[in-house]
Design an enzyme around this catalytic site. Structure first.
Site, mmCIF file in Angstrom:
data_model
loop_
_atom_site.group_PDB
_atom_site.id
_atom_site.type_symbol
_atom_site.label_atom_id
_atom_site.label_comp_id
_atom_site.label_asym_id
_atom_site.label_seq_id
_atom_site.Cartn_x
_atom_site.Cartn_y
_atom_site.Cartn_z
ATOM 1 N N SER A 129 1.079 -1.196 -0.160
ATOM 2 C CA SER A 129 -0.253 -0.315 -0.002
ATOM 3 C C SER A 129 0.808 1.527 -0.040
ATOM 4 O O SER A 129 0.440 1.955 -0.803
ATOM 5 C CB SER A 129 -0.466 0.396 0.932
ATOM 6 O OG SER A 129 -0.353 0.311 2.205
ATOM 7 N N ASP A 184 -1.010 7.856 10.235
ATOM 8 C CA ASP A 184 -0.832 6.354 10.812
ATOM 9 C C ASP A 184 0.174 5.636 11.584
ATOM 10 O O ASP A 184 0.106 4.738 11.995
ATOM 11 C CB ASP A 184 -1.640 5.726 10.285
ATOM 12 C CG ASP A 184 -0.502 5.082 8.764
ATOM 13 O OD1 ASP A 184 0.189 5.601 8.393
ATOM 14 O OD2 ASP A 184 -2.015 4.501 8.624
ATOM 15 N N GLY A 217 -2.092 -4.111 1.558
ATOM 16 C CA GLY A 217 -2.039 -5.426 2.171
ATOM 17 C C GLY A 217 -0.710 -6.408 1.483
ATOM 18 O O GLY A 217 -0.901 -7.251 1.802
ATOM 19 N N ASN A 237 4.070 -5.654 5.335
ATOM 20 C CA ASN A 237 2.612 -6.612 6.259
ATOM 21 C C ASN A 237 3.248 -7.798 6.529
ATOM 22 O O ASN A 237 2.620 -8.813 6.894
ATOM 23 C CB ASN A 237 1.813 -6.410 4.764
ATOM 24 C CG ASN A 237 1.540 -5.379 4.885
ATOM 25 O OD1 ASN A 237 1.054 -4.508 5.759
ATOM 26 N ND2 ASN A 237 1.232 -5.562 3.155
ATOM 27 N N HIS A 261 1.669 5.319 6.729
ATOM 28 C CA HIS A 261 1.606 5.395 5.381
ATOM 29 C C HIS A 261 2.106 7.029 5.584
ATOM 30 O O HIS A 261 1.268 8.017 5.979
ATOM 31 C CB HIS A 261 0.223 5.267 5.271
ATOM 32 C CG HIS A 261 -0.280 3.961 4.958
ATOM 33 N ND1 HIS A 261 -0.259 3.113 6.054
ATOM 34 C CD2 HIS A 261 0.096 2.978 3.297
ATOM 35 C CE1 HIS A 261 -0.702 1.972 5.472
ATOM 36 N NE2 HIS A 261 -0.423 1.632 4.468
#
Length: 254
Positions: A79, A225, A105, A135, A228
């Site tokens: 992402s 966050d 993802g 991830n 990102h």
């Protein structure tokens, strides 16, 4: 054999495939030693995420529609790659014929599955930028497993597009501060995958370090966050990568 029994046998065989695959030996990659068993991170996997599958199918169709046209650059990843602000991406990379193949993802095993279906032999990218692995992280994860997965990604690109140069990016900082367990794991993975660089075909950069302040904290205006990047963060990343990309791409690709 009854149809019911045949179905049960087929299901049992399908469930046994991943276990058998994981038992396969893993040759050394990126300076890491060979292993008796291949970690899950280095095993191609069709991820059970609807949005991932939808975008993977879309990207396959878009690449097929190019009908063999060569790409100047490919961006491969999750992402963080997919979410590269379009204005920033176009400013730095549109004139270089770049294609964004990021999928939210994605993991190393998901990217390995996609690479097997990406026509690298016809795209023949001059430069492949790889950012994958965040991830795959969780607090109890062995950094060597993630590094093996990333190393296998690099190995597959080298095999399928030997004339391409590869710019491997270190995993982006995670968490608000250096004490965060995923930040510490991310840094360990980066130390391992930096060995992938040979200075000839594979190069390594860690631009994520520039997103941090002097205390090693990740400001919310850079990544709300704490992972990102914002458009400001992507601007910092792109600017940090620019000297390396100019060096790696031949003048005709600029």
């Amino acid at each position: 054999m009854t149809p019911h029994r045949a179905l049960l046998l087929a299901i049992a065989m399908a469930l046994a495939i991943p276990a058998a695959a994981l038992a396969q030996p893993m040759p050394g990659v990126c300076g890491l030693p060979a292993r008796a068993a291949r970690p899950a991170d280095a095993q191609p996997t069709y991820l059970p995420i609807p949005s991932w599958r939808e975008r993977a199918t879309l990207l396959e169709r878009e690449l097929a529609a190019r009908q063999g046209a060569r790409a100047g650059m490919l961006f491969l990843g999750d992402s963080i790659v997919e979410g590269w602000y379009q204005v920033v991406f176009d400013l730095f990379y549109a004139q270089r014929g770049a294609i964004n193949l990021g999928i939210g993802g994605d993991t190393t095993q998901g990217l390995l599955w996609r690479l097997a279906r990406t026509p690298l032999n016809t795209l023949r990218p001059r430069l492949v930028v790889v950012l994958i692995g965040t991830n795959n992280l969780w607090p109890s994860k062995a950094p060597e497993d993630v590094a093996y997965g990333i190393g296998e990604v690099i190995s597959q690109i080298r095999q399928r597009s030997p004339d391409s140069r590869i710019l491997l990016l270190g995993l982006m900082p995670r968490g608000p501060g250096p004490e965060h367990p995923l930040r510490q794991l991310q840094q360990k993975v980066n130390t391992l995958i930096a060995r992938c660089a040979d200075g000839v075909s594979v190069f390594y950069a860690d631009p994520g370090a520039l997103l941090l302040d002097a205390q090693g904290r990740l400001p919310a205006q850079i990544a709300q966050d704490f992972l990102h990047p914002s458009w400001v963060g992507y601007g910092i990343l792109s600017g940090a990568l620019e000297p390396t990309i100019r060096r790696l791409l031949p003048p005709a690709a600029n």
